[in-house]
Design an enzyme around this catalytic site. Structure first.
Site, PDB file in Angstrom:
ATOM      1  N   PRO A  23       0.833  -1.207   0.000  1.00  0.00           N
ATOM      2  CA  PRO A  23       0.000   0.000   0.000  1.00  0.00           C
ATOM      3  C   PRO A  23       0.867   1.257   0.000  1.00  0.00           C
ATOM      4  CG  PRO A  23      -0.735  -1.570   1.666  1.00  0.00           C
ATOM      5  CD  PRO A  23       0.591  -2.056   1.180  1.00  0.00           C
ATOM      6  N   CYS A  25       0.222   5.484   0.099  1.00  0.00           N
ATOM      7  CA  CYS A  25      -0.701   6.604   0.162  1.00  0.00           C
ATOM      8  C   CYS A  25      -0.451   7.564  -1.000  1.00  0.00           C
ATOM      9  CB  CYS A  25      -0.552   7.337   1.486  1.00  0.00           C
ATOM     10  SG  CYS A  25      -1.129   6.380   2.890  1.00  0.00           S
ATOM     11  N   ALA A  59      -3.949   3.043   1.970  1.00  0.00           N
ATOM     12  CA  ALA A  59      -4.798   2.963   3.149  1.00  0.00           C
ATOM     13  C   ALA A  59      -6.133   3.630   2.849  1.00  0.00           C
ATOM     14  CB  ALA A  59      -4.124   3.646   4.337  1.00  0.00           C
ATOM     15  N   GLN A 101      -6.360  -2.056   1.785  1.00  0.00           N
ATOM     16  CA  GLN A 101      -5.919  -1.885   3.165  1.00  0.00           C
ATOM     17  C   GLN A 101      -6.919  -0.987   3.881  1.00  0.00           C
ATOM     18  OE1 GLN A 101      -2.531   0.725   4.413  1.00  0.00           O
ATOM     19  NE2 GLN A 101      -1.580  -1.207   5.010  1.00  0.00           N
ATOM     20  N   TYR A 184      -0.565   4.227  13.200  1.00  0.00           N
ATOM     21  CA  TYR A 184      -1.977   4.561  13.070  1.00  0.00           C
ATOM     22  C   TYR A 184      -2.772   3.867  14.182  1.00  0.00           C
ATOM     23  CZ  TYR A 184      -0.270   6.625   8.800  1.00  0.00           C
ATOM     24  OH  TYR A 184       0.447   7.394   7.916  1.00  0.00           O
ATOM     25  N   ARG A 232      -1.330  -5.927   8.628  1.00  0.00           N
ATOM     26  CA  ARG A 232      -0.008  -5.303   8.515  1.00  0.00           C
ATOM     27  C   ARG A 232       0.434  -4.822   9.884  1.00  0.00           C
ATOM     28  NH1 ARG A 232       2.757  -0.915   4.309  1.00  0.00           N
ATOM     29  NH2 ARG A 232       4.047  -2.660   3.668  1.00  0.00           N
ATOM     30  N   LEU A 302      13.132  -1.365   1.093  1.00  0.00           N
ATOM     31  CA  LEU A 302      14.364  -1.253   0.300  1.00  0.00           C
ATOM     32  C   LEU A 302      14.713  -2.560  -0.394  1.00  0.00           C
ATOM     33  CD1 LEU A 302      16.616   1.087   2.499  1.00  0.00           C
ATOM     34  CD2 LEU A 302      15.085   1.676   0.623  1.00  0.00           C
ATOM     35  N   ARG A 325       8.508   1.671  -3.451  1.00  0.00           N
ATOM     36  CA  ARG A 325       9.184   2.746  -4.202  1.00  0.00           C
ATOM     37  C   ARG A 325       9.836   2.242  -5.482  1.00  0.00           C
ATOM     38  NH1 ARG A 325      11.595   6.696   0.616  1.00  0.00           N
ATOM     39  NH2 ARG A 325       9.707   6.574   1.896  1.00  0.00           N
TER      40      ARG A 325
END
Length: 358
Positions: A23, A25, A59, A101, A184, A232, A302, A325
């Site tokens: 996920p 954002c 999310a 999610q 969160y 998660r 990573l 990423r």
């Protein structure tokens, strides 16, 4: 051992490979109504066309006050559900699996989006922000002080997760993930650095895990029997005496007893000012540790090349690899990884002419 491009079956669902989209954002609902847009179709659809086996949405807030920012996507009403259907249909048509999610940001809600706005920290009420909630009335650094949830508010959170799960299935999602990571709301209840309650939701590990376990049970009750439920976790707060991988493993086992099937392992986010020792695959050992206790996990963080991703699965460190990423840099990373590993996979017919030939 399984390989990166081997399928994996969870309950009745078979995911075609083990290279998945985490996920991410997007903060791109400019109408501020939680309804996903063409951006979300493009963003998620490109990964399905790019060969990833599972594509999990950003999310999606379970309630308006659960959004991280006013620009977040949501799944708390039928208009949002209907807009998601176009996106899940496209992902499915490409041979990938759509996942969502479900999230509540707690004390990290009502913040300015990281791009497209000039503000920082909490959005004022007069500018479209809202009052936030948390286990305890203590602010995340730089944000507004939240209100502590009472029993009625906690019950409402459980109900909102349940209702969001029902809408998610109706929208065509085939995997539901509960967001209990990155500081969160569900993670806030889990972390002893954030949860300072003195009632049945604070103190002991059993009490701090109570809200998450209630949510798992409530969501599992309304899901089709064959549909997988993911959770998660942030496996560590990266702070002494905080949430850690041992508590994570214990609570993951409790979640599994209540019907959770798979655990997406990340780290951090509960408190500010933390120095995280970043390096390639730095979170993989946490997924491996939690997986060693008998539950299935995915690793993220990573992971940027095919050989690295393949080794994580082949060495048994995790059942699957999440990419974020690197997928933004190359939405067709999964197709490229298959080529580099010498694995034959289907390409979209429109892109077949670009497939490398040996």
């Amino acid at each position: 051992m399984p390989q990166l491009f081997d399928p994996i079956t969870i309950r009745d669902l078979t995911i075609p490979n083990r290279l998945w989209i985490a996920p991410m954002c997007q903060y791109s609902v400019t109408a501020r109504d939680g309804v996903p847009t063409d951006w979300h179709l493009m963003h998620l659809g490109q990964f399905a066309a790019g060969g990833f086996g599972l594509v999990i949405s950003e999310a999606a807030a379970i309630s308006p006050e659960g959004r991280i920012s006013p620009q977040d996507a949501g799944i708390w009403n039928d208009e949002q559900r209907d807009a998601w259907r176009r996106i899940t249909a496209f992902i499915t048509e490409q041979g990938s699996v759509p996942g969502i999610q479900l999230a509540h940001a707690g004390r990290k809600a009502s913040t300015f989006a990281p791009w497209g706005t000039d503000g920082q920290g909490s959005v004022p009420i007069e500018d479209g922000g809202w009052s936030t909630v948390a286990p305890s009335p203590e602010a995340f650094p730089g944000y507004a002080v939240p209100e502590a949830l009472d029993d009625e508010g906690i019950d409402r959170v459980v109900d909102d997760f349940r209702a969001a799960a029902v809408r998610s299935v109706d929208a065509g999602f085939q995997v539901i993930e509960l967001h209990a990571a990155h500081g969160y709301l569900l993670h806030q209840f889990l972390s002893p650095l954030v949860n300072h309650r003195e009632d049945g939701y604070g103190g002991s590990l059993e009490n701090r895990a109570k809200l998450l376990l209630r949510v798992v049970e409530a969501v599992r009750e309304v899901l089709p029997a064959g549909l997988p439920l993911f959770v998660r976790f942030s496996a560590t707060d990266w702070v002494d005496d905080g949430w850690d991988e041992h508590q994570t493993a214990t609570v993951a086992a409790w979640c599994a007893e209540r019907g959770a099937d798979f655990f997406d392992i990340s780290t951090g986010g509960a408190v500010g000012g933390v120095r995280i020792p970043l390096s390639p695959g730095y979170q993989v050992p946490f997924a491996a540790h939690i997986g060693s206790t008998g539950v299935d996990t995915s690793a993220v963080g990573l992971i940027t090349d095919a050989q690295q991703a393949a080794a994580i699965v082949a060495d048994g460190q995790a059942e699957a690899v999440m990419v974020a990423r690197e997928a933004l840099r190359d939405p067709h990373f999964a197709l490229r990884a298959a080529t580099e590993l010498g694995v034959e996979v289907a390409w979209p017919g429109q892109y077949e002419r670009a497939k490398p030939r040996t």
